[in-house]
Design a protein around this motif. Sequence first.
Motif, PDB file in Angstrom:
ATOM      1  N   ASN A  20      46.049  22.629 -34.046  1.00 31.69           N
ATOM      2  CA  ASN A  20      45.948  23.960 -34.524  1.00 31.69           C
ATOM      3  C   ASN A  20      47.231  24.881 -34.276  1.00 31.69           C
ATOM      4  N   TRP A  23      48.701  28.456 -35.670  1.00 30.99           N
ATOM      5  CA  TRP A  23      48.269  29.773 -35.161  1.00 30.99           C
ATOM      6  C   TRP A  23      49.384  30.409 -34.377  1.00 30.99           C
ATOM      7  N   PRO A  35      44.494  30.672 -29.345  1.00 28.95           N
ATOM      8  CA  PRO A  35      44.456  30.751 -30.849  1.00 28.95           C
ATOM      9  C   PRO A  35      43.132  31.640 -31.361  1.00 28.95           C
ATOM     10  N   LEU A  38      40.782  28.601 -35.445  1.00 33.31           N
ATOM     11  CA  LEU A  38      41.363  27.233 -35.369  1.00 33.31           C
ATOM     12  C   LEU A  38      40.846  26.620 -36.685  1.00 33.31           C
ATOM     13  N   TYR A 105      46.393  24.441 -25.497  1.00 31.05           N
ATOM     14  CA  TYR A 105      46.945  25.060 -26.944  1.00 31.05           C
ATOM     15  C   TYR A 105      48.159  25.692 -26.585  1.00 31.05           C
ATOM     16  N   PHE A 125      38.676  20.309 -27.099  1.00 29.75           N
ATOM     17  CA  PHE A 125      38.677  20.565 -28.787  1.00 29.75           C
ATOM     18  C   PHE A 125      37.331  20.276 -29.075  1.00 29.75           C
ATOM     19  N   ASP A 128      35.251  23.773 -28.739  1.00 33.39           N
ATOM     20  CA  ASP A 128      35.596  24.661 -29.905  1.00 33.39           C
ATOM     21  C   ASP A 128      34.995  24.391 -31.055  1.00 33.39           C
TER      22      ASP A 128
END
Length: 226
Positions: A20, A23, A35, A38, A105, A125, A128
């Motif tokens: 990701n 971003w 972020p 995503l 991230y 992850f 999310d």
Amino acid sequence: MLRLSIVLTGEASASTMWDNQAWSYLPSDREGAMPPFLAQDFIHTVQPGAKILIMLRDPVERLYSDYLYFKIANKSAEDFHQKVVDSVYLFQSCLSEGSLRSCVYDTSLSNSMPVRLHLGMYIIFFLDWLTVFNREQILVLRLEDYAANLEVTIKKVFDFLSVGPLSQQGEAALTRRPLSNTRRTADRNLGPMLPATRDFLREFHKPFNHKLASVLDNKAFLWSNT
């Protein structure tokens, strides 16, 4: 009689679950911002009914394999050990100032770590992905189970996709396909990682694996027997 065929279209990039970093190129007035959206947000916008297949490997073994695959020269178990120690130090330094999710991230941090330690923190992850897709839309598998019994794994996938059982001919064709990204001979000759490295990484990943196993309600994701 007109017969309609159902065509399933898939995408299988190994990095879709975690990559990701785009971003970070967007304008932001906050230092160390996380972020705002995503990859899964874009996927859900285009295909809200998508079914997601995630295959995970023991994060300890995954990291060593990653090191062997991407590092070009001067590889050794000792070099890997030092890079692991340095990466854990950098990550823990980040945690002293920020949240776990922000460190995972953090593009600058990931670029500075000698090995991609953060990619094995699967639970961050996965949670999310659950903010966008329903749990019923995601099937999580282990690479170890796939390697040990390909036929059983294929059946799980076909059942999940609701496409019916695979024919014997189709199953035979799949099981005969050569493996991809197998370890190079020179890398195999380096042998396994040092026992001290494995113990160090197991201890580091233990809380993340425990949370993942709890969320999935499956103790196999503790990777305690690998």
